[in-house]
Motif scaffolding. Structure first.
Motif, short mmCIF file in Angstrom:
data_model
loop_
_atom_site.label_atom_id
_atom_site.label_comp_id
_atom_site.label_asym_id
_atom_site.label_seq_id
_atom_site.Cartn_x
_atom_site.Cartn_y
_atom_site.Cartn_z
N UNK A 310 61.64 111.15 15.86
CA UNK A 310 60.21 111.51 17.01
C UNK A 310 58.30 111.10 16.57
N UNK A 311 57.77 110.51 16.84
CA UNK A 311 56.55 110.48 16.40
C UNK A 311 55.91 112.02 16.93
N UNK A 312 54.94 111.58 15.44
CA UNK A 312 54.18 113.64 15.79
C UNK A 312 53.35 113.43 16.99
N UNK A 313 53.53 114.27 17.74
CA UNK A 313 51.79 114.35 18.84
C UNK A 313 52.06 116.40 18.29
N UNK A 314 50.77 116.06 18.12
CA UNK A 314 50.18 117.60 17.98
C UNK A 314 50.28 118.87 18.49
N UNK A 315 49.98 118.56 20.19
CA UNK A 315 50.17 119.28 21.07
C UNK A 315 51.17 120.13 21.47
N UNK A 316 51.93 119.49 22.17
CA UNK A 316 53.17 119.01 21.80
C UNK A 316 54.31 120.18 21.72
N UNK A 317 54.12 121.21 22.68
CA UNK A 317 54.97 122.68 21.97
C UNK A 317 56.05 122.73 22.90
N UNK A 318 56.62 123.97 22.61
CA UNK A 318 57.82 124.06 22.85
C UNK A 318 57.81 124.97 24.51
N UNK A 319 58.54 124.33 25.31
CA UNK A 319 58.24 124.65 26.73
C UNK A 319 59.49 124.67 26.78
N UNK A 320 60.12 125.65 28.33
CA UNK A 320 61.04 125.33 28.99
C UNK A 320 60.79 125.65 30.92
N UNK A 321 61.58 125.64 31.32
CA UNK A 321 60.98 126.00 32.53
C UNK A 321 60.16 124.78 33.29
N UNK A 323 60.13 120.69 34.74
CA UNK A 323 60.48 119.10 35.12
C UNK A 323 61.11 118.03 34.09
N UNK A 324 62.01 117.78 34.32
CA UNK A 324 62.04 115.88 33.42
C UNK A 324 62.26 115.18 34.27
N UNK A 325 61.39 113.87 34.48
CA UNK A 325 61.76 112.73 35.49
C UNK A 325 61.95 111.39 34.17
N UNK A 326 62.56 110.19 34.37
CA UNK A 326 62.74 108.94 33.69
C UNK A 326 61.68 108.33 34.75
N UNK A 327 61.05 107.81 34.85
CA UNK A 327 60.08 106.50 35.24
C UNK A 327 60.00 105.73 34.46
N UNK A 328 60.96 104.18 34.91
CA UNK A 328 60.75 103.20 34.03
C UNK A 328 61.68 103.27 32.60
N UNK A 329 60.82 103.04 31.37
CA UNK A 329 61.36 103.25 30.40
C UNK A 329 60.05 104.56 29.71
N UNK A 330 60.64 105.84 30.90
CA UNK A 330 59.46 106.87 29.77
C UNK A 330 59.34 107.95 30.81
N UNK A 331 60.02 108.92 29.56
CA UNK A 331 60.39 110.08 30.24
C UNK A 331 59.15 111.38 30.40
N UNK A 332 58.52 111.45 31.42
CA UNK A 332 57.60 112.43 32.11
C UNK A 332 57.94 113.80 31.89
N UNK A 333 57.14 114.54 31.25
CA UNK A 333 57.42 116.22 31.19
C UNK A 333 56.76 116.65 31.88
N UNK A 334 56.87 117.77 32.72
CA UNK A 334 55.76 118.14 33.69
C UNK A 334 55.64 120.00 33.96
N UNK A 335 54.84 120.48 33.66
CA UNK A 335 54.43 121.30 33.32
C UNK A 335 55.10 122.10 33.06
N UNK A 336 55.77 123.82 33.79
CA UNK A 336 56.57 124.12 32.46
C UNK A 336 55.83 126.00 31.75
N UNK A 337 56.37 126.33 31.25
CA UNK A 337 55.97 127.56 30.55
C UNK A 337 56.09 127.23 29.07
N UNK A 338 55.51 127.59 28.36
CA UNK A 338 55.05 127.96 26.37
C UNK A 338 55.43 129.41 26.07
N UNK A 339 56.60 128.75 25.48
CA UNK A 339 57.13 131.24 25.56
C UNK A 339 57.11 131.46 24.23
#
Length: 442
Positions: A310-321, A323-339
């Motif tokens: 996976x390409x690096x993106x510095x601000x992608x934290x480790x999330x839980x809780x 949601x993820x949704x596939x829209x066309x060729x993109x996986x949307x990762x929304x909200x959650x908590x950074x534990x």
């Protein structure tokens, strides 16, 4: 008279500045986790959730409904979230939501429920529906035995048969139980006959929560990860529980490939080539996992795990809780908590993964819309189903918003320029007065 005209003009300019700020102001999002999400045509809808404040040990549950129009391009730094015309009639979190086969009703099952006024727990009813044409919530009249209240669940719907499947979950004092009970029953709801029924319990997994459930095209539901029994032990993620919806039968499979870390409270999406991509989660209670992304190839026998580059993106934290949704060729990762960090650093997270090359992107560019819109429903902001769709969902309204924002920006520029000009003019007059030619007596 001239002085009064200048003052009035300055007041008008400041009013234009305030108006431009109000028009251009975006929705004030709050952080949340444990919410539900449903994709309806080209609108991604989010329901409820809770806002955590770890330091004070406070959970503020939400009744808000948001949507994101994914027919238009946007940047994740400023996504165009909008509020739905109505809120949920109660505060909701850790429920499961699904869209009817006709795409006109969203069903919301289970989860924590609290009164919007008193914030007290609500235990019944556990099943609600939201009509996208009338924007009204109701409690559907159903046949059979409605399942008991439960939380931390994940359901799927088979659009070909119109049947919704939800497994396990747990109940506790906040859901009306005196003790913690974790379930391992399969509850099935037929949206055509509005009937609840039970699936087989033969060879069913141990009682489980915080898993993901993914329906394959062959009718098999793949359950990944989670926690099991009242001890809330991590499920072995390499031991897959499979439920065949066509014959009502449980199966188990040991996945091949890399050995993954166990996890719970993660997310999963199914790609067009029948691969399941999982993201996030944690081991046990907030223990860090090394690989957030993993891919399960269900075309292999047995299914095969792999870790994508996976390409690096510095601000992608480790999330839980989240949601993820596939829209066309993109996986949307929304909200959650950074534990991994304190609550003060939590924000409304939004990340997009291009699944074609596993690259994190910040700009979403939707594909050209198909001109056919069969079996779809518009999300209106009017209560009457006979009324036309709200212009805010049409290109005309979007263009007008752009015009208003542009006018507001121009007004802001003119206002600032005018204020600077007036102050400069007064300064010039004062300086000119100070440089007046002295008289003979001075």
């Amino acid at each position: 008279m001239i002085k009064m005209s200048i003052n009035n003009f300055i007041k008008i300019v400041f009013l234009l500045i305030i108006l431009s700020i109000e028009i251009g102001q975006s929705l004030n999002l709050v952080k949340r986790n444990g919410h539900s999400s449903v994709l309806v045509d080209k609108k991604l809808i989010f329901l409820g959730g809770q806002e955590l404040f770890f330091n004070q040990n406070i959970q503020l549950m939400l009744d808000q409904m948001l949507y994101l129009d994914v027919s238009k391009p946007f940047n994740t730094e400023n996504p165009p979230f909008e509020e739905m015309p109505n809120t949920i009639p109660f505060k909701s979190s850790y429920a499961t939501a699904f869209l009817s086969s006709q795409k006109n009703i969203i069903y919301l099952f289970g989860g924590y429920m609290r009164d919007v006024n008193t914030d007290l727990n609500i235990f019944n009813p556990v099943f609600h529906s939201y009509n996208l044409e009338t924007n009204e919530w109701s409690v559907p009249t159903s046949n059979g035995i409605t399942p008991s209240e439960r939380v931390e669940i994940n359901g799927v719907i088979n659009n070909e048969t119109g049947k919704f499947y939800v497994f396990g979950g747990d109940t506790n004092q906040e859901t009306g139980s005196k003790t913690i009970v974790v379930f391992n029953d399969m509850n099935i709801f037929d949206i055509n006959s509005l009937t609840w029924s039970k699936g087989s319990t033969i060879n069913a997994p141990l009682p489980r929560i915080d898993y993901t459930a993914t329906l394959l095209s062959n009718g098999i539901i793949v359950f990944i990860g989670g926690r099991e029994t009242n001890a809330f032990n991590d499920v072995d993620i390499n031991q897959l529980a499979l439920y065949d919806t066509k014959v009502d039968k449980w199966l188990t499979m040991t996945a091949q490939g890399v050995t993954l870390e166990n996890r719970n409270c993660h997310s999963a999406v199914l790609t067009p080539d029948e691969k399941i991509i999982i993201f996030g989660g944690s081991k046990g209670f907030n223990e860090t996992i090394v690989y957030q992304l993993a891919v399960l190839d269900t075309k292999q026998a047995p299914y095969e795990w792999s870790i994508p580059q996976v390409s690096a993106l510095d601000n992608v934290p480790k999330l839980q809780c989240h949601t993820a949704t596939l829209i066309e060729n993109y996986m949307f990762i929304n909200f959650g908590v950074r534990y991994e960090t304190t609550d003060e650093l939590q924000i409304p997270y939004f990340f997009i993964l291009d699944i074609r090359n596993f690259t994190w992107v910040t700009q979403f560019e939707p594909e050209q819309l198909n001109t056919t819109t069969n079996n779809t429903v518009n999300i209106n902001n009017n209560v009457s189903p006979a009324a036309p769709a709200n212009p805010s969902n049409s290109p005309t309204m979007d263009n007008s918003k752009i015009i208003y924002i542009t006018l507001g920006t121009v007004g802001l520029s003119i206002g600032v320029g005018t204020v600077v000009g007036v102050l400069g003019y007064k300064f010039y007059k004062k300086q000119k007065s100070n440089r007046a030619i002295p008289t003979a007596g001075e």
